[in-house]
Design a protein around this motif. Structure first.
Motif, PDB file in Angstrom:
ATOM      1  N   ILE A 118      -1.816  34.961   6.798  1.00  0.00           N
ATOM      2  CA  ILE A 118      -2.920  35.652   7.454  1.00  0.00           C
ATOM      3  C   ILE A 118      -2.856  35.467   8.971  1.00  0.00           C
ATOM      4  CG2 ILE A 118      -5.427  35.727   7.709  1.00  0.00           C
ATOM      5  CD1 ILE A 118      -5.633  34.893   4.800  1.00  0.00           C
ATOM      6  N   SER A 119      -2.999  36.562   9.679  1.00  0.00           N
ATOM      7  CA  SER A 119      -3.061  36.567  11.134  1.00  0.00           C
ATOM      8  C   SER A 119      -4.299  37.346  11.548  1.00  0.00           C
ATOM      9  CB  SER A 119      -1.810  37.243  11.715  1.00  0.00           C
ATOM     10  OG  SER A 119      -1.992  37.557  13.080  1.00  0.00           O
ATOM     11  N   PRO A 120      -4.920  36.989  12.651  1.00  0.00           N
ATOM     12  CA  PRO A 120      -6.087  37.763  13.101  1.00  0.00           C
ATOM     13  C   PRO A 120      -5.705  39.118  13.678  1.00  0.00           C
ATOM     14  CG  PRO A 120      -5.577  36.049  14.683  1.00  0.00           C
ATOM     15  CD  PRO A 120      -4.680  35.812  13.509  1.00  0.00           C
ATOM     16  N   TYR A 121      -4.395  39.363  13.830  1.00  0.00           N
ATOM     17  CA  TYR A 121      -3.937  40.576  14.485  1.00  0.00           C
ATOM     18  C   TYR A 121      -3.207  41.520  13.533  1.00  0.00           C
ATOM     19  CZ  TYR A 121      -4.723  37.590  18.539  1.00  0.00           C
ATOM     20  OH  TYR A 121      -5.283  36.737  19.465  1.00  0.00           O
ATOM     21  N   LYS A 122      -3.204  42.770  13.924  1.00  0.00           N
ATOM     22  CA  LYS A 122      -2.480  43.790  13.184  1.00  0.00           C
ATOM     23  C   LYS A 122      -1.545  44.514  14.148  1.00  0.00           C
ATOM     24  CE  LYS A 122      -3.169  47.904  10.292  1.00  0.00           C
ATOM     25  NZ  LYS A 122      -4.201  48.829   9.708  1.00  0.00           N
ATOM     26  N   THR A 123      -0.249  44.512  13.846  1.00  0.00           N
ATOM     27  CA  THR A 123       0.732  45.209  14.676  1.00  0.00           C
ATOM     28  C   THR A 123       1.579  46.104  13.787  1.00  0.00           C
ATOM     29  OG1 THR A 123       2.208  43.300  14.470  1.00  0.00           O
ATOM     30  CG2 THR A 123       0.907  43.448  16.481  1.00  0.00           C
ATOM     31  N   LYS A 124       1.965  47.238  14.327  1.00  0.00           N
ATOM     32  CA  LYS A 124       2.829  48.175  13.616  1.00  0.00           C
ATOM     33  C   LYS A 124       3.947  48.622  14.547  1.00  0.00           C
ATOM     34  CE  LYS A 124      -0.631  50.174  10.470  1.00  0.00           C
ATOM     35  NZ  LYS A 124      -1.280  51.451  10.043  1.00  0.00           N
ATOM     36  N   PHE A 125       5.153  48.600  14.032  1.00  0.00           N
ATOM     37  CA  PHE A 125       6.293  48.981  14.861  1.00  0.00           C
ATOM     38  C   PHE A 125       6.152  50.412  15.362  1.00  0.00           C
ATOM     39  CE2 PHE A 125      10.494  50.804  15.496  1.00  0.00           C
ATOM     40  CZ  PHE A 125      11.058  49.891  16.370  1.00  0.00           C
ATOM     41  N   HIS A 168      -5.903  44.469  19.101  1.00  0.00           N
ATOM     42  CA  HIS A 168      -5.061  44.361  17.904  1.00  0.00           C
ATOM     43  C   HIS A 168      -5.711  43.545  16.795  1.00  0.00           C
ATOM     44  CE1 HIS A 168      -1.897  45.745  20.660  1.00  0.00           C
ATOM     45  NE2 HIS A 168      -1.211  46.077  19.592  1.00  0.00           N
ATOM     46  N   LYS A 169      -6.937  43.084  17.009  1.00  0.00           N
ATOM     47  CA  LYS A 169      -7.580  42.255  15.981  1.00  0.00           C
ATOM     48  C   LYS A 169      -7.910  43.080  14.755  1.00  0.00           C
ATOM     49  CE  LYS A 169     -10.176  38.793  16.597  1.00  0.00           C
ATOM     50  NZ  LYS A 169     -11.276  37.857  16.899  1.00  0.00           N
ATOM     51  N   LYS A 170      -7.689  42.489  13.587  1.00  0.00           N
ATOM     52  CA  LYS A 170      -7.953  43.179  12.323  1.00  0.00           C
ATOM     53  C   LYS A 170      -9.424  43.486  12.127  1.00  0.00           C
ATOM     54  CE  LYS A 170      -4.102  41.089   9.767  1.00  0.00           C
ATOM     55  NZ  LYS A 170      -3.743  40.130   8.690  1.00  0.00           N
ATOM     56  N   THR A 171     -10.290  42.645  12.627  1.00  0.00           N
ATOM     57  CA  THR A 171     -11.719  42.805  12.395  1.00  0.00           C
ATOM     58  C   THR A 171     -12.340  43.874  13.267  1.00  0.00           C
ATOM     59  OG1 THR A 171     -12.150  41.029  13.979  1.00  0.00           O
ATOM     60  CG2 THR A 171     -12.055  40.442  11.641  1.00  0.00           C
ATOM     61  N   ASN A 172     -11.552  44.401  14.231  1.00  0.00           N
ATOM     62  CA  ASN A 172     -12.098  45.421  15.125  1.00  0.00           C
ATOM     63  C   ASN A 172     -12.061  46.802  14.493  1.00  0.00           C
ATOM     64  OD1 ASN A 172     -12.715  43.773  17.247  1.00  0.00           O
ATOM     65  ND2 ASN A 172     -10.751  44.031  18.268  1.00  0.00           N
ATOM     66  N   GLN A 173     -13.170  47.474  14.545  1.00  0.00           N
ATOM     67  CA  GLN A 173     -13.208  48.901  14.263  1.00  0.00           C
ATOM     68  C   GLN A 173     -13.580  49.560  15.575  1.00  0.00           C
ATOM     69  OE1 GLN A 173     -15.925  49.712  11.145  1.00  0.00           O
ATOM     70  NE2 GLN A 173     -14.897  48.434   9.643  1.00  0.00           N
ATOM     71  N   GLN A 215     -16.174  51.457  22.096  1.00  0.00           N
ATOM     72  CA  GLN A 215     -17.106  50.561  21.430  1.00  0.00           C
ATOM     73  C   GLN A 215     -16.376  49.686  20.418  1.00  0.00           C
ATOM     74  OE1 GLN A 215     -20.258  52.622  19.467  1.00  0.00           O
ATOM     75  NE2 GLN A 215     -21.342  50.767  18.833  1.00  0.00           N
ATOM     76  N   PHE A 216     -16.667  48.394  20.444  1.00  0.00           N
ATOM     77  CA  PHE A 216     -16.168  47.463  19.446  1.00  0.00           C
ATOM     78  C   PHE A 216     -17.199  47.322  18.348  1.00  0.00           C
ATOM     79  CE2 PHE A 216     -13.719  45.758  23.074  1.00  0.00           C
ATOM     80  CZ  PHE A 216     -12.461  45.827  22.501  1.00  0.00           C
ATOM     81  N   LYS A 217     -16.749  47.316  17.100  1.00  0.00           N
ATOM     82  CA  LYS A 217     -17.628  47.036  15.979  1.00  0.00           C
ATOM     83  C   LYS A 217     -17.031  45.914  15.148  1.00  0.00           C
ATOM     84  CE  LYS A 217     -19.318  51.804  15.562  1.00  0.00           C
ATOM     85  NZ  LYS A 217     -19.446  52.983  14.668  1.00  0.00           N
TER      86      LYS A 217
END
Length: 273
Positions: free
Chosen positions: A26-33, A244-249, A270-272
């Motif tokens: 688990i990482s707090p971030y989400k990255t895509k090539f 890049h945080k996963k929790t961000n919408q 806006q951050f949610k």
């Protein structure tokens, strides 16, 4: 900023850690090539463009040099017009380069980050590329003589040199702030309950401030150059990981805005959580 060594470091880090891109833990971030690679490529392109503009800047003419007057300098910068210190210039490179090493070192030493080193370094490259693009384009397009140009004891050749005409804004300070605040932000996101967070953030704030002071003393940048560089670097160091945080919408909208006396566009981000 030593552009050649700066971008050599970014490229080296990218290739060094690319094999660790995909992580299972688990990482707090989400990255895509497919998303991040084009972004990095585009930012590198902007950096190349900015460096090209810097390379083609003009020297001051003797008439322009003789027309310079300290009294015309922005009031908060006026007292440092004429500063020069070769020692301060050399000393500024110590925390400058040390800040670049902090990200991979922290990623390796911190157990929560270690298995995500590749991902963290991709975000680091993005952060530095954003900062570099902002710096190179601005330094290339804006003509502002460094404080040392106002020092009449220096050789005329040094004062009119094109490198001395890109004071705005402070690249060393910006890059150091980007690197140090990135380290603090990533540490906090991976270690939200750590009692070390205040000390990490304090160090993140102090290192670029030290670089800024040394660049000021060296006569390379005015105070306003350093303040802007600090703000841009710190902003990039915090925002790139945050985006890049996963929790961000996130919600980015660009809509027409109209009123009685104006027409234009409204940009809202806006951050949610």
């Amino acid at each position: 900023m030593n552009s050649k060594s700066f971008y050599t470091l970014l490229i080296a880090l990218t290739f060094l850690f690319q094999t660790s891109w995909a992580q299972e833990k688990i990482s707090p971030y989400k990255t895509k090539f497919k998303t991040d690679a084009p972004i990095v490529a585009g930012l590198v392109g902007l950096n190349v463009l900015g460096l090209s503009i810097i390379k083609n800047k003009d020297e001051l003419t003797l008439a322009e040099l003789n027309a310079l007057n300290k009294e015309d300098v922005f009031f908060i910068d006026r007292g440092t017009a004429g500063n020069f210190s070769d020692k301060a210039d050399k000393d500024s490179y110590i925390p400058f380069y040390a800040s670049f090493a902090a990200a991979p070192i922290m990623a390796f030493l911190n157990k929560n980050q270690r298995s995500h080193t590749g991902q963290v370094m991709v975000l680091f490259v993005e952060t530095m590329a954003v900062t570099g693009a902002a710096f190179t384009l601005t330094a290339g397009l804006v003509d502002r003589s460094r404080p040392l140009v106002y020092n009449t004891n220096l050789p005329t050749a040094d004062r009119i040199d094109k490198d001395a005409q890109r004071s705005f804004f402070a690249g060393h300070t910006a890059a150091t702030a980007a690197a140090s605040f990135f380290v603090a932000k990533v540490f906090q996101d991976f270690n939200p309950d750590s009692k070390a967070k205040p000390y990490v953030w304090a160090a993140a704030a102090a290192v670029p401030a030290t670089v800024g002071y040394l660049r000021l003393k060296a006569g390379k940048h005015f105070l306003s150059d350093n303040i802007l560089g600090y703000a841009i670097g710190a902003g990039a160091g915090i925002l790139v990981p945050q985006l890049h945080k996963k929790t961000n919408q996130t919600n980015l909208s660009l809509t027409p805005a109209m009123g009685f006396n104006y027409q234009g566009l409204s940009l809202r981000y806006q951050f949610k959580h």
